[in-house]
Motif scaffolding. Structure first.
Motif, PDB file in Angstrom:
ATOM      1  N   LYS A  61      70.754-141.887  38.584  1.00 21.00           N
ATOM      2  CA  LYS A  61      69.880-141.883  39.759  1.00 21.00           C
ATOM      3  C   LYS A  61      70.421-142.752  40.885  1.00 21.00           C
ATOM      4  O   LYS A  61      70.151-142.473  42.058  1.00 21.00           O
ATOM      5  N   VAL A  98      69.273-135.193  36.698  1.00 20.25           N
ATOM      6  CA  VAL A  98      68.485-136.000  37.633  1.00 20.25           C
ATOM      7  C   VAL A  98      69.248-136.226  38.936  1.00 20.25           C
ATOM      8  O   VAL A  98      68.655-136.443  39.988  1.00 20.25           O
ATOM      9  N   ASN A  99      70.588-136.177  38.855  1.00 19.09           N
ATOM     10  CA  ASN A  99      71.416-136.326  40.054  1.00 19.09           C
ATOM     11  C   ASN A  99      72.804-135.770  39.747  1.00 19.09           C
ATOM     12  O   ASN A  99      73.769-136.516  39.616  1.00 19.09           O
TER      13      ASN A  99
END
Length: 359
Positions: free
Chosen positions: A300, A330-331
């Protein structure tokens, strides 16, 4: 006079800096297999670090058996020396079970820190943080002076890694990254970890940390925030498997029931720093969960998080890569077409064979 590399070593164009030889799981170099080899000068450096950190831990016969008998060629490959250290989940004595004593200790630490420089980190471990920083500065400066004749620099990055788990000694990781990132010609700093930092008491921070004025972190997000602000630009995390119980068998993390000395019983006194506890609180499988959580939270905020595994027999690479993709979602790193790339890096495994296999 050239600086002698006492505790650091070079691989390619990266300067590697160990901060401890101790580990809270099977050390990452040893997951590469019994026939994994290293240049002789690197093996010597790792053993020297181990002996400096724990005098008497490297018997002379071990040095002779692993490093003696060869020629003077530092590039000669030798099998990685056996890891004889007791696994630990903390390098510092903490009174986390005694709140009153913890508060009293922190008050005493704040009073101590008031009398020293704000930049000082009086970590009592050896080699000292100051000596490691001095060696890194000297190696970079001398390397750059030699390379400038060709218009370049000696190193492309500094890597905090070695025989042990660097996050056990968080103060050293942060101090090194902070110094390298503030040099006249700063370099990227990469940290190679087993990802178990969330299981370390006080997340590996020394109770004498001057930067924190004696106050230890209470929340997990503090760790990643401190790493990023100190100048660590990339993290490499060993996931190794998608099976949480297979992870316990492979890595023997001492933060879960059954950990401790490699091959030892669960009540091994080496589980904790001072041997005052005979069991660990978390359940089997929890260690793998901790690694996964660390990867997701690191993705993140860090510009680059590398997920790695060792391609050893029996590992389900497809499922492990699938898990790595999920954790990275998530990223995710994407290419120009918007597709997720660089899911996972698999390292070669070196099984026991009748002949030596070199990297």
């Amino acid at each position: 006079m050239m600086m002698v590399q006492k505790f650091t070593y070079t691989l390619g164009r990266s300067l590697y800096v160990p901060v401890t030889s101790r580990c809270n799981s099977v050390p990452l170099p040893y997951t590469r297999g019994p026939n994994f080899t290293l240049p002789r000068d690197i093996a010597e450096t790792l053993l020297r670090f181990r002996e400096t950190e724990q005098p008497g831990s490297v018997p002379p016969e071990m040095l002779e058996a692993w490093l003696g008998g060869g020629d003077d060629d530092d590039e000669e490959k030798v099998r990685i020396p056996p890891y004889t250290q007791v696994l630990v989940n903390c390098l510092y004595p903490h009174q986390t079970d005694d709140l009153l004593r913890t508060v009293q200790d922190q008050k005493r630490n704040r009073e101590l820190m008031a009398s020293v420089s704000a930049e000082a980190v009086p970590d009592p471990l050896q080699p000292s943080i100051a000596s490691l920083i001095d060696e890194v500065e000297s190696m970079i400066d001398e390397g750059n002076n030699s390379a400038r004749g060709g218009g370049g620099r000696a190193f492309d990055s500094v890597v905090i890694a070695g025989e042990g788990e660097p996050t056990l000694r968080m103060d050293a990781c942060l101090a090194l990254a902070r110094r390298v990132s503030t040099m006249d010609d700063p370099l990227p700093v990469r940290l190679i970890t087993n990802g178990l930092v969330y299981s370390i008491p006080n997340f590996g921070y020394s109770p004498f940390n001057a930067e924190r004025n004696g106050i230890l972190p209470l929340h997990r997000h503090t760790v990643l925030k401190d790493m990023l602000e100190a100048g660590i630009t990339e993290i490499s995390v060993a996931l190794n498997t998608a099976n949480r119980h297979e992870y316990d068998v492979m890595m023997e993390p001492c933060c879960h029931t059954g950990g401790g000395r490699i091959g030892a019983d669960a009540d091994d006194p080496g589980l904790l720093h001072d041997g005052s506890h005979s069991k660990v609180d978390t359940h089997p499988g929890t260690a793998h969960d901790i690694v996964c959580e660390f990867i997701m939270e690191a993705k993140k905020i860090f510009p680059k998080v590398e997920i790695t595994g060792v391609d050893r027999p029996g590992i389900d690479k497809k499922e492990t890569t699938r898990l790595a993709r999920l954790l990275s979602s998530v990223n995710p790193d994407k290419n120009k077409r918007g597709l997720q790339v660089n899911i996972m890096r698999w390292r070669r495994y070196f099984p026991e064979e009748g002949h030596r296999v070199n990297v």
